[in-house]
Structures are given as C-alpha cells and as structure tokens.
Design a protein around this motif. Structure first.
Motif, PDB file in Angstrom:
ATOM      1  N   LEU A   1      -1.200  19.158 -65.160  1.00 53.75           N
ATOM      2  CA  LEU A   1      -2.670  19.151 -65.210  1.00 53.75           C
ATOM      3  C   LEU A   1      -3.241  20.360 -64.471  1.00 53.75           C
ATOM      4  O   LEU A   1      -4.209  20.995 -64.931  1.00 53.75           O
ATOM      5  N   CYS A   2      -2.655  20.678 -63.346  1.00 51.69           N
ATOM      6  CA  CYS A   2      -3.119  21.865 -62.604  1.00 51.69           C
ATOM      7  C   CYS A   2      -2.920  23.129 -63.433  1.00 51.69           C
ATOM      8  O   CYS A   2      -3.785  24.007 -63.472  1.00 51.69           O
ATOM      9  N   ALA A   3      -1.752  23.212 -64.103  1.00 50.04           N
ATOM     10  CA  ALA A   3      -1.491  24.377 -64.934  1.00 50.04           C
ATOM     11  C   ALA A   3      -2.457  24.456 -66.110  1.00 50.04           C
ATOM     12  O   ALA A   3      -2.911  25.529 -66.495  1.00 50.04           O
ATOM     13  N   SER A   4      -2.764  23.286 -66.674  1.00 49.99           N
ATOM     14  CA  SER A   4      -3.641  23.256 -67.855  1.00 49.99           C
ATOM     15  C   SER A   4      -5.069  23.645 -67.515  1.00 49.99           C
ATOM     16  O   SER A   4      -5.722  24.354 -68.282  1.00 49.99           O
ATOM     17  N   PHE A   5      -5.550  23.169 -66.370  1.00 47.74           N
ATOM     18  CA  PHE A   5      -6.960  23.389 -66.044  1.00 47.74           C
ATOM     19  C   PHE A   5      -7.198  24.626 -65.181  1.00 47.74           C
ATOM     20  O   PHE A   5      -8.228  25.275 -65.314  1.00 47.74           O
ATOM     21  N   TRP A   6      -6.240  24.949 -64.306  1.00 46.50           N
ATOM     22  CA  TRP A   6      -6.536  25.998 -63.330  1.00 46.50           C
ATOM     23  C   TRP A   6      -5.536  27.150 -63.309  1.00 46.50           C
ATOM     24  O   TRP A   6      -5.706  28.108 -62.577  1.00 46.50           O
ATOM     25  N   GLY A   7      -4.442  27.046 -64.048  1.00 40.92           N
ATOM     26  CA  GLY A   7      -3.532  28.179 -64.138  1.00 40.92           C
ATOM     27  C   GLY A   7      -2.286  28.060 -63.290  1.00 40.92           C
ATOM     28  O   GLY A   7      -1.964  27.010 -62.714  1.00 40.92           O
ATOM     29  N   THR A   8      -1.554  29.169 -63.193  1.00 39.67           N
ATOM     30  CA  THR A   8      -0.214  29.189 -62.608  1.00 39.67           C
ATOM     31  C   THR A   8      -0.219  28.930 -61.102  1.00 39.67           C
ATOM     32  O   THR A   8       0.557  28.118 -60.580  1.00 39.67           O
ATOM     33  N   ARG A   9      -1.090  29.603 -60.374  1.00 41.32           N
ATOM     34  CA  ARG A   9      -1.049  29.513 -58.911  1.00 41.32           C
ATOM     35  C   ARG A   9      -1.307  28.100 -58.400  1.00 41.32           C
ATOM     36  O   ARG A   9      -0.546  27.596 -57.565  1.00 41.32           O
ATOM     37  N   PRO A  10      -2.371  27.415 -58.839  1.00 41.07           N
ATOM     38  CA  PRO A  10      -2.550  26.027 -58.401  1.00 41.07           C
ATOM     39  C   PRO A  10      -1.383  25.127 -58.819  1.00 41.07           C
ATOM     40  O   PRO A  10      -1.026  24.189 -58.083  1.00 41.07           O
ATOM     41  N   ALA A  11      -0.757  25.416 -59.994  1.00 43.99           N
ATOM     42  CA  ALA A  11       0.380  24.607 -60.429  1.00 43.99           C
ATOM     43  C   ALA A  11       1.576  24.793 -59.499  1.00 43.99           C
ATOM     44  O   ALA A  11       2.262  23.826 -59.130  1.00 43.99           O
ATOM     45  N   ILE A  12       1.853  26.042 -59.113  1.00 40.87           N
ATOM     46  CA  ILE A  12       2.950  26.303 -58.166  1.00 40.87           C
ATOM     47  C   ILE A  12       2.664  25.653 -56.818  1.00 40.87           C
ATOM     48  O   ILE A  12       3.549  25.065 -56.182  1.00 40.87           O
ATOM     49  N   PHE A  13       1.402  25.737 -56.394  1.00 43.11           N
ATOM     50  CA  PHE A  13       1.018  25.091 -55.132  1.00 43.11           C
ATOM     51  C   PHE A  13       1.263  23.588 -55.214  1.00 43.11           C
ATOM     52  O   PHE A  13       1.822  22.979 -54.282  1.00 43.11           O
ATOM     53  N   ALA A  14       0.865  22.970 -56.349  1.00 44.98           N
ATOM     54  CA  ALA A  14       1.074  21.527 -56.523  1.00 44.98           C
ATOM     55  C   ALA A  14       2.560  21.186 -56.545  1.00 44.98           C
ATOM     56  O   ALA A  14       2.992  20.161 -56.002  1.00 44.98           O
ATOM     57  N   ALA A  15       3.395  22.055 -57.170  1.00 42.54           N
ATOM     58  CA  ALA A  15       4.839  21.811 -57.216  1.00 42.54           C
ATOM     59  C   ALA A  15       5.447  21.857 -55.819  1.00 42.54           C
ATOM     60  O   ALA A  15       6.286  21.017 -55.453  1.00 42.54           O
ATOM     61  N   ILE A  16       5.017  22.848 -55.025  1.00 39.24           N
ATOM     62  CA  ILE A  16       5.555  22.970 -53.659  1.00 39.24           C
ATOM     63  C   ILE A  16       5.187  21.755 -52.824  1.00 39.24           C
ATOM     64  O   ILE A  16       6.025  21.180 -52.111  1.00 39.24           O
ATOM     65  N   ILE A  17       3.930  21.321 -52.900  1.00 38.08           N
ATOM     66  CA  ILE A  17       3.502  20.145 -52.133  1.00 38.08           C
ATOM     67  C   ILE A  17       4.251  18.908 -52.613  1.00 38.08           C
ATOM     68  O   ILE A  17       4.650  18.038 -51.810  1.00 38.08           O
ATOM     69  N   SER A  18       4.481  18.810 -53.932  1.00 38.97           N
ATOM     70  CA  SER A  18       5.220  17.660 -54.470  1.00 38.97           C
ATOM     71  C   SER A  18       6.650  17.649 -53.960  1.00 38.97           C
ATOM     72  O   SER A  18       7.213  16.594 -53.607  1.00 38.97           O
ATOM     73  N   ILE A  19       7.275  18.842 -53.942  1.00 41.99           N
ATOM     74  CA  ILE A  19       8.652  18.945 -53.425  1.00 41.99           C
ATOM     75  C   ILE A  19       8.715  18.514 -51.965  1.00 41.99           C
ATOM     76  O   ILE A  19       9.607  17.763 -51.549  1.00 41.99           O
ATOM     77  N   LEU A  20       7.752  18.991 -51.184  1.00 43.61           N
ATOM     78  CA  LEU A  20       7.716  18.604 -49.760  1.00 43.61           C
ATOM     79  C   LEU A  20       7.530  17.107 -49.608  1.00 43.61           C
ATOM     80  O   LEU A  20       8.174  16.467 -48.753  1.00 43.61           O
ATOM     81  N   SER A  21       6.667  16.552 -50.442  1.00 39.38           N
ATOM     82  CA  SER A  21       6.433  15.100 -50.374  1.00 39.38           C
ATOM     83  C   SER A  21       7.693  14.329 -50.740  1.00 39.38           C
ATOM     84  O   SER A  21       8.070  13.349 -50.071  1.00 39.38           O
ATOM     85  N   LEU A  22       8.363  14.742 -51.819  1.00 41.00           N
ATOM     86  CA  LEU A  22       9.609  14.079 -52.222  1.00 41.00           C
ATOM     87  C   LEU A  22      10.672  14.204 -51.137  1.00 41.00           C
ATOM     88  O   LEU A  22      11.359  13.234 -50.781  1.00 41.00           O
TER      89      LEU A  22
END
Length: 375
Positions: free
Chosen positions: A47-68
């Motif tokens: 969803l981040c990639a679809s609405f806001w592009g690559t950078r917010p998507a990478i940021f969301a992936a990093i936070i998700s990895i940290l959370s996991l």
C-alpha cells in the motif's frame, strides 16, 4: 521538509504499530505461525508503494522487519534471528518493497507520461486552433483595412469633386443669379425678383453645404498626428476667429484653467469654434454668457461648454449630433446643421465622446471627453 512530505512515513509507522500491537496482544490465540502477521506487513508495504512510492515502502519494510525480529521471531525481545526461514522472510520483505515500489513508480511514470503526452497534444491542438483563428482575424483585419483604405480614397475623390467639379457650376449659378439681381431688380415684376432671390439663396446655400460636407469628410482623412496641445491656446484662437460674431452679440466668454492634452490642434480649434458659435447663435433675447471648464475624471478630461441660451428639449439631445439635423426653421437661425456632427467626429477621432445636458429655456451644457494621454 514539511508535514506533507513526512505524512507517508508517519502513516506507515502508525499502521505497522497497530498491526504489531494487535497480533502481539493475541499471539497466543491466533498465531500458529508468522503467516498472518507477515502478510499484514506485506500488505502495508505494498500500500505504501502504491500510494507514496519506493522510499515510504522501504521505510515500512524496515520497520516491519524490526517489528518481526523483536516481537515475533524467536527469541522474542531480541534482534537475534537463528532460523534461516526467518532470514528468508526478512529478505523477502526488502525485495517485495523494492520491487513493488519500482514497478509502481514505473507504471505511474508511464501513466503520467501518457497523460502529459495527451495534455501536450491537446495543448498543441488548442494552440493550432488559436493560431488559425488569429490568422483568420489578421486576414479579416487586413481585408477591413484595405476596405477602409479604399473607402478613404473614395472619400478623398469625393472631396476633390466637391471642391472643384461641383463648386465651379455652383459658382457660375450664384454669380449669374447675383448679376441678374443686380441689373434687373425692379425692372421685372415682383414675382421675378423673388425668383431671382430664391435662386441666389439656394446656390449660396448649396455652396455652403458642399463646403461643410468637405470639412466633415476631412476630419478622418486629413487629420494631423496628435501632439501636446494647450487647451487655453486652442480656445483663444477659436475666440479670435469668432471676434466679429462675439462683438455683434456682445457675448461674454469666460473659462477656468484648461489642461494640456494630446490632440490635433486645428481640429480642436474647430471643435471649440463650433460649440461657441452655437452657444452665441442660440442665445435667444439674452446676452450670451458662456463658460468653459475642464476636470479630470478617471482616464479622461471632461470639458464643459455652458451657456444661458434657449436650451434643447430632452428628446432632441442625440438627434442634434446627426448630419444636417436642424431643430429650427432656416428663417429663424442660419446654418446647415452640420456643425455638431463635425464636432462629434472630431471628439470621436480623439477617442472621446460628446453629449449635451439641457432643458428648454434653461440653457445648455455641452460635454466632451478627451483621453488623458501622456504621449
């Protein structure tokens, strides 16, 4: 950096926090493996990639990895990951975010390029249409200019005919009629004398009409270029030209300070002369008292020529500016009725307008405007 640019990162962080709290709170009841929470994080990244592009998507992936890594992968509350399967999940997060972001960016770029292309095509069509319309307007304007040139040439030809070919036979008629009146008046019967008088009067009147028409036609065809003109000098010359008429009628002419304007000096003299002449002519039984003034209104000088004459009824206020329009019998007041029409043409050539305010037996005030040009 403003809030709008940071909003995608705050939204991604908030979404991941909500998912983390939800699944962590109920991990003992609904989680047999990491698939639900992983899928939820992947959806957020996409969803981040679809609405806001690559950078917010990478940021969301990093936070998700940290959370996991900290809350869900064993050992919990630690960033130490020992299971290769878990490492694979983490790597997939990065790949998913980057690929999704790039694909979306490219798709969006292509879409924007197509949209821009269509916009440019539409803009080109509009410009082409405007260019065609402009060319058509230029052609129409050129045609009208040519037509106006031809009309002016015909008018000049008429002026030449009026000043030469028509005047000559009229002068002969007038001259011989005057000779008849001079040599045979009293020798013929009274009716013959009256006929001769009619012929002389008609010939002289026709001569004056032709001269007035000639003056009327030359307003636009032989006007001079505009130059700075002192209105008081113009008025003084008009008064000088009417010196005899002013003296015969004992007319009083006064004026307020008058401005310097851009105009044709000789035509402005004729304008003032026509208005003053009318004011003196239609004074009735009273001594003519005429005042001239001017004041600035917006982008125009508004001149006033006020008299104490016989006045004009409201229904004739526009009619008096038409060619050869007379409100009185020729036996009452002399003239051809073209003076105010000439005045109107002069004012309009200068970019102004002329009108009158008057009531019967209460005098008249003629107004005309001249643009306040600097050069």
């Amino acid at each position: 950096m403003n809030f709008r640019s940071l909003f995608p990162y705050f939204a991604a962080l908030l979404s991941i926090l909500i998912v983390t709290l939800f699944f962590f709170s109920f991990r003992n009841f609904i989680l047999s493996d990491l698939s639900p929470v992983t899928l939820s994080f992947i959806i957020i990244v996409l969803l981040c990639a679809s609405f806001w592009g690559t950078r917010p998507a990478i940021f969301a992936a990093i936070i998700s990895i940290l959370s996991l890594a900290y809350f869900f992968l064993k050992p919990i509350y630690s960033f130490q990951v020992s299971d290769p399967k878990d490492w694979f999940i983490i790597v997939m997060f990065f790949i998913t975010a980057i690929v999704a972001g790039n694909l979306y960016t490219r798709a969006k770029g292509r879409e924007e390029a197509e949209f821009a292309k269509k916009e440019i095509e539409n803009l080109y069509k509009d410009l082409q249409k405007e260019n065609d319309e402009r060319k058509q307007i230029e052609m129409d304007l050129r045609a009208r200019t040519d037509e106006l040139t031809r009309s002016n040439e015909e008018l000049e030809q008429f002026a030449y005919v009026a000043s030469h070919d028509l005047q000559e036979p009229l002068r002969l008629v007038a001259s011989f009629s005057q000779l008849l009146a001079l040599h045979y008046k009293g020798k013929l019967d009274e009716e013959a004398d009256k006929y001769i008088e009619y012929i002389v009067e008609a010939a002289l009147r026709m001569q004056q009409l032709i001269l007035d028409l000639l003056d009327y036609s030359r307003i636009t065809t032989r006007g001079k270029e505009f130059a700075p003109v002192n209105s008081e000098n113009v008025l003084n010359e008009a008064i000088l030209n009417l010196k005899v008429v002013i003296g015969e009628n004992n007319a009083i002419i006064s004026h307020e300070p008058l401005p310097t304007i851009m105009g044709d000096y000789s035509q402005l003299v004729q304008l003032f002369q026509n208005l003053l002449s009318n004011a003196i002519k239609f004074c009735g039984d009273d001594q003519p008292n005429i005042n001239i003034s001017a004041e600035i209104e917006g982008d125009n000088w508004v001149f006033q020529v006020k008299d104490n004459g016989i006045g004009i009824e409201p229904q004739y206020h526009k009619r008096i500016f038409e060619v050869f329009e007379r409100l009185h019998e020729r036996s009452e007041y002399s003239g051809t009725g073209i003076g105010l029409a000439i005045s109107k043409n002069i004012v309009e050539r200068h970019g102004g307008r002329i009108w009158v305010e008057s009531e019967l037996n209460k005098g008249s005030t003629f107004y005309f405007t001249i643009p306040n040009r600097r050069k």
